[in-house]
Write an enzyme that holds these catalytic residues in place. Structure first.
Site, mmCIF file in Angstrom:
data_model
loop_
_atom_site.group_PDB
_atom_site.id
_atom_site.type_symbol
_atom_site.label_atom_id
_atom_site.label_comp_id
_atom_site.label_asym_id
_atom_site.label_seq_id
_atom_site.Cartn_x
_atom_site.Cartn_y
_atom_site.Cartn_z
ATOM 1 N N HIS A 263 0.854 -1.185 0.000
ATOM 2 C CA HIS A 263 0.000 0.000 0.000
ATOM 3 C C HIS A 263 0.887 1.231 0.000
ATOM 4 C CE1 HIS A 263 -3.151 2.855 1.193
ATOM 5 N NE2 HIS A 263 -4.030 1.915 0.879
ATOM 6 N N ASP B 28 -7.786 -4.001 -0.464
ATOM 7 C CA ASP B 28 -8.383 -4.159 -1.794
ATOM 8 C C ASP B 28 -8.366 -5.621 -2.242
ATOM 9 O OD1 ASP B 28 -8.799 -1.332 -2.199
ATOM 10 O OD2 ASP B 28 -6.638 -1.165 -2.460
#
Length: 431
Positions: free
Chosen positions: A309, A366
């Site tokens: 991330h 995600d």
């Protein structure tokens, strides 16, 4: 630490105050920079080093893997609160008591009816239209059916605008999906909880009774909580800057939806990219080891989507929470799907492979949200971003409300001009 910063330009020193936040973040206040320096500004593409506002809503520390809403850890909220409690917390600043929560839910339900003419607008879209474009358009269209301006100095006006949007938005989300799937539109059930009603509106078949799954309710509730706000990201900043022109709530949220629609760089486009990657691996035979090797090869253009991330440098605290819900959806519901088998294989290898462990390339939120939406069944891949928007709605509302209550100035960034200097106009025949 000093309480001021000194900037020297052309031999002249200028002092600017340092401002410290409640979590000891330090910022240099440069709002007088241009006036005291005779026109000097800063240039910061992407605003990576620029704070656009002071906010009391969300604290994020990417290096330490911390995410808090109004001071409450995301871990504790996901475990002990439901989505409506978190929405109330984000928007109004404190967790509701039972009377406040009951009233909040009742008022939302009273405002859940969408004008039938909005149905006609939806009918005008082809089934091939991207759901995010449809949702953005329908949200903006709500302005036409609620034309009165919100008096931001009136708590009642502000409250009514909030419950009106929280009531109608899930209906628009469900309608957007059912339109794409060719199913009749459902207006929901006022006897259900907020998340339960969302699931029923989305998945109820016209010729059979709908049975709630506690596992799916829990998974969606957690996903919505984890996505509810994330500080000054692209779409949230868009909501604030559009709202700073005194645009209404519906128009500002519509702009946020459009920003979120951008693709894999922000929001739900990332979990859509995860599923598209998994589909590609399946089409190539499903060999996860081959693709893990490709991901480690610097010469190979393949990118492993859903791992690591850009904000969280150690771990994504949301991913740890939602992994449990993903395991429940796949395990307890007995979902059998080769795509999800590939996902679990990638997850296992990434968590054990020193290359990924050393580089903090862990599965992120995600990755797991894409798995859950796939496991739910019936949610098209291009609806994933819409589901993200559904979760982010309270955060957008909270940020818009905070910005308007603080009477923040209209957003107007500067630029560094690098074009042509003054030149004379040539007549057409001389060019």
């Amino acid at each position: 630490m000093s309480d001021k910063a000194i900037l020297e330009i052309n031999g002249k020193k200028h002092e600017f105050p340092l401002v410290t936040g409640t979590e000891n973040e330090v910022a240099m206040d440069i709002k007088t920079l241009r006036s005291v320096t005779g026109g000097v500004t800063t240039i910061d593409p992407g605003y990576k080093n620029t704070g656009s506002c002071e906010s009391a809503i969300t604290f994020l520390d990417g290096e330490k893997g911390i995410l808090r809403y109004r001071g409450y850890s995301i871990e504790e909220l996901a475990e002990k609160a439901d989505f409506l409690e978190v929405a109330f917390l984000l928007i109004f600043g404190e967790l509701p008591n039972k009377a406040q929560l009951d009233k909040f839910h009742d008022d939302i339900k009273k405002n859940s009816i969408v004008d039938e003419d909005v149905h006609k607008i939806l009918d005008a879209f082809p089934k091939s239209a991207h759901p995010m474009g449809v949702l953005s358009s329908l949200t903006s269209a709500l302005t036409a059916f609620n034309p009165s301006c919100v008096n931001v100095d009136s708590e009642e006006d502000m409250y009514q605008s909030v419950v009106r949007l929280l009531g109608k938005f899930p209906v628009l989300v469900a309608w957007t999906m059912r339109k794409k799937s060719g199913l009749p539109l459902d207006y929901g059930d006022k006897n259900l909880g907020y998340v339960e009603n969302i699931l029923k509106m989305m998945f109820k078949e016209p010729n059979e009774e709908y049975t709630q799954s506690k596992i799916l309710v829990n998974a969606l509730d957690k996903l919505l909580i984890l996505h509810a706000d994330h500080e000054q990201n692209c779409s949230t900043s868009t909501v604030r800057i559009v709202g700073s022109s005194h645009a209404g709530l519906f128009a500002s949220i519509s702009a946020g939806i459009s920003a979120l629609w951008g693709g894999p760089l922000h929001g739900g486009g990332a979990n859509q990219a995860v599923l598209e990657m998994l589909e590609g691996i399946k089409a190539d035979g499903g060999d996860t080891k081959k693709y893990m090797a490709k991901a480690k090869d610097k010469e190979d253009p393949f990118r492993l989507m859903g791992f690591g991330h850009r904000v969280y440098k150690n771990f994504d605290p949301r991913a740890k929470i939602i992994k449990v819900a993903a395991d429940e959806v796949l395990g307890d519901l007995g979902v059998e799907d080769p795509i999800l088998d590939i996902a679990k294989g990638l997850e296992k290898e990434a968590l054990e492979d020193p290359y990924f462990v050393d580089r903090k390339l862990y599965p992120n939120v995600d990755f797991y949200s894409g798995i859950i939406y796939r496991g739910m069944g019936g949610i098209p891949t291009d609806m994933f971003t819409v589901m993200f928007a559904l979760g982010r709605l309270p955060g957008w509302i909270a940020q818009w409300r905070e910005m308007r209550l603080k009477k923040e100035p209209i957003g107007r960034p500067r630029q560094l001009y690098v074009g042509e200097t003054l030149r004379g106009f040539k007549p057409l025949e001389e060019r």
